[in-house]
Write an enzyme that holds these catalytic residues in place. Structure first.
Site, PDB file in Angstrom:
ATOM      1  N   TYR A  71      23.213  35.855  33.379  1.00 27.09           N
ATOM      2  CA  TYR A  71      22.309  34.769  32.994  1.00 27.09           C
ATOM      3  C   TYR A  71      22.651  33.470  33.711  1.00 27.09           C
ATOM      4  O   TYR A  71      21.828  32.554  33.765  1.00 27.09           O
ATOM      5  CB  TYR A  71      22.352  34.525  31.485  1.00 27.09           C
ATOM      6  CG  TYR A  71      21.981  35.698  30.620  1.00 27.09           C
ATOM      7  CD1 TYR A  71      21.400  36.849  31.162  1.00 27.09           C
ATOM      8  CD2 TYR A  71      22.209  35.676  29.251  1.00 27.09           C
ATOM      9  CE1 TYR A  71      21.069  37.932  30.349  1.00 27.09           C
ATOM     10  CE2 TYR A  71      21.877  36.739  28.434  1.00 27.09           C
ATOM     11  CZ  TYR A  71      21.314  37.869  28.990  1.00 27.09           C
ATOM     12  OH  TYR A  71      20.997  38.935  28.182  1.00 27.09           O
TER      13      TYR A  71
ATOM     14  N   HIS B 179      26.682  45.610  30.785  1.00 23.90           N
ATOM     15  CA  HIS B 179      25.289  45.177  30.737  1.00 23.90           C
ATOM     16  C   HIS B 179      24.282  46.265  31.128  1.00 23.90           C
ATOM     17  O   HIS B 179      23.178  46.326  30.576  1.00 23.90           O
ATOM     18  CB  HIS B 179      25.115  43.959  31.658  1.00 23.90           C
ATOM     19  CG  HIS B 179      23.960  43.085  31.310  1.00 23.90           C
ATOM     20  ND1 HIS B 179      23.900  41.758  31.667  1.00 23.90           N
ATOM     21  CD2 HIS B 179      22.815  43.320  30.641  1.00 23.90           C
ATOM     22  CE1 HIS B 179      22.774  41.230  31.233  1.00 23.90           C
ATOM     23  NE2 HIS B 179      22.087  42.166  30.606  1.00 23.90           N
TER      24      HIS B 179
END
Length: 284
Positions: free
Chosen positions: A48, A110
């Site tokens: 992010y 992830h």
């Protein structure tokens, strides 16, 4: 805040605040406002690009006495460039430094690509040393989760974070998570509004019965299924709305109506699509 007990005895808030796609210059204040409103689960990721700003928001809330570190449950994630034991060890330390924290409450792999087993060794080692309280995975479907649980030879994940929303309800996946004692956590519970979710007549009608918004109905639906959910907004009034879901309960009839909305497909991307996998591999 209602919590869920993970398979290693760690308690995790059932509703959290996610910072995906929040602009870097807005992240610190958004995190601070979310904590001030009552969120205690904060979810970010290396990919992010806003771990440092997330940490600044956390620091401000602690410094001002809004909360303390022990009350917070902070999550981040290793991206595919950080797979492999050595890469993951470095990434874990880098994330702790960027977030300004001595430990993470949850660290996830992830994506289900690359040397996930090497990464898992690094995560579980960091967990044993006290740097991480709980470890898990993200975007593992039920089949991949079963393989991983049985093949990694080290420890069972505490959490798997996957897409769950009214268009992609994941009932089969949920049943296998329960069977394997892995907590299911939902990203994109609102599907980013795709397929006109916020004006869907079924969800609006259910909301009208309880004087609640569509977003509140969706989050309550996830709560009642035992799923941890992440909500995102940069607007304090919407943050407050999303967390005000513990004063009503959906009926079995409501749940049945929502079940009919299931398209059994992702609103974003298919992890089994060769082109999608190819794009991830290019990042390696």
């Amino acid at each position: 805040m209602i919590t869920k007990m993970l398979n290693n005895g760690v308690e995790m808030p059932q509703l959290g605040f996610g910072v995906y796609q929040i602009p870097e210059n807005e992240t610190a204040n958004a995190v601070y406002q979310a904590i001030k409103i009552g969120y205690r689960l904060i979810d970010t990721a290396i990919a992010y690009g806003n771990e440092e700003q997330t940490g600044l928001g956390i620091k401000r809330a602690i410094d001002e006495g809004v909360t303390n570190r022990e009350e917070l449950f902070v999550t981040t994630k290793l991206f595919i460039q950080h797979m492999g034991e050595e890469n993951s060890q470095k990434a874990i330390n880098d994330s702790l430094e960027k977030l300004g924290l001595e430990y993470l409450d949850l660290f996830l792999i992830h994506q289900p690509y690359g040397d996930i087993y090497g990464a898992w060794k690094a995560l579980t080692s960091a967990q044993k040393s006290g740097k991480i309280r709980a470890v898990g995975v993200s975007n593992f479907d039920a089949a991949k989760l079963i393989e991983f649980v049985n093949m990694n030879g080290i420890a069972k994940p505490q959490v798997n974070q996957i897409e769950v929303n009214p268009w992609h309800q994941r009932e089969i996946d949920l049943s296998y998570h329960v069977k394997n004692d892995v907590q299911l956590e939902a990203w994109a519970p609102f599907a980013e509004g795709r397929h006109d979710l916020f004006t869907n007549s079924v969800l609006m009608e259910i909301g009208d019965k309880y004087n609640k918004s569509v977003g509140q109905v969706v989050l309550r639906w996830l709560m009642q299924r035992g799923i941890v959910a992440l909500a995102k907004s940069v607007r304090p009034e919407r943050m407050a709305e999303n967390i005000a879901i513990f004063d009503f309960e959906l009926t079995p009839e409501d749940v049945d109506e929502i079940a009919k909305l299931n398209r059994d497909e992702s609103a974003f991307f298919d992890h089994h699509n060769p082109a999608m996998v190819e794009s991830f591999m290019e990042r390696l």
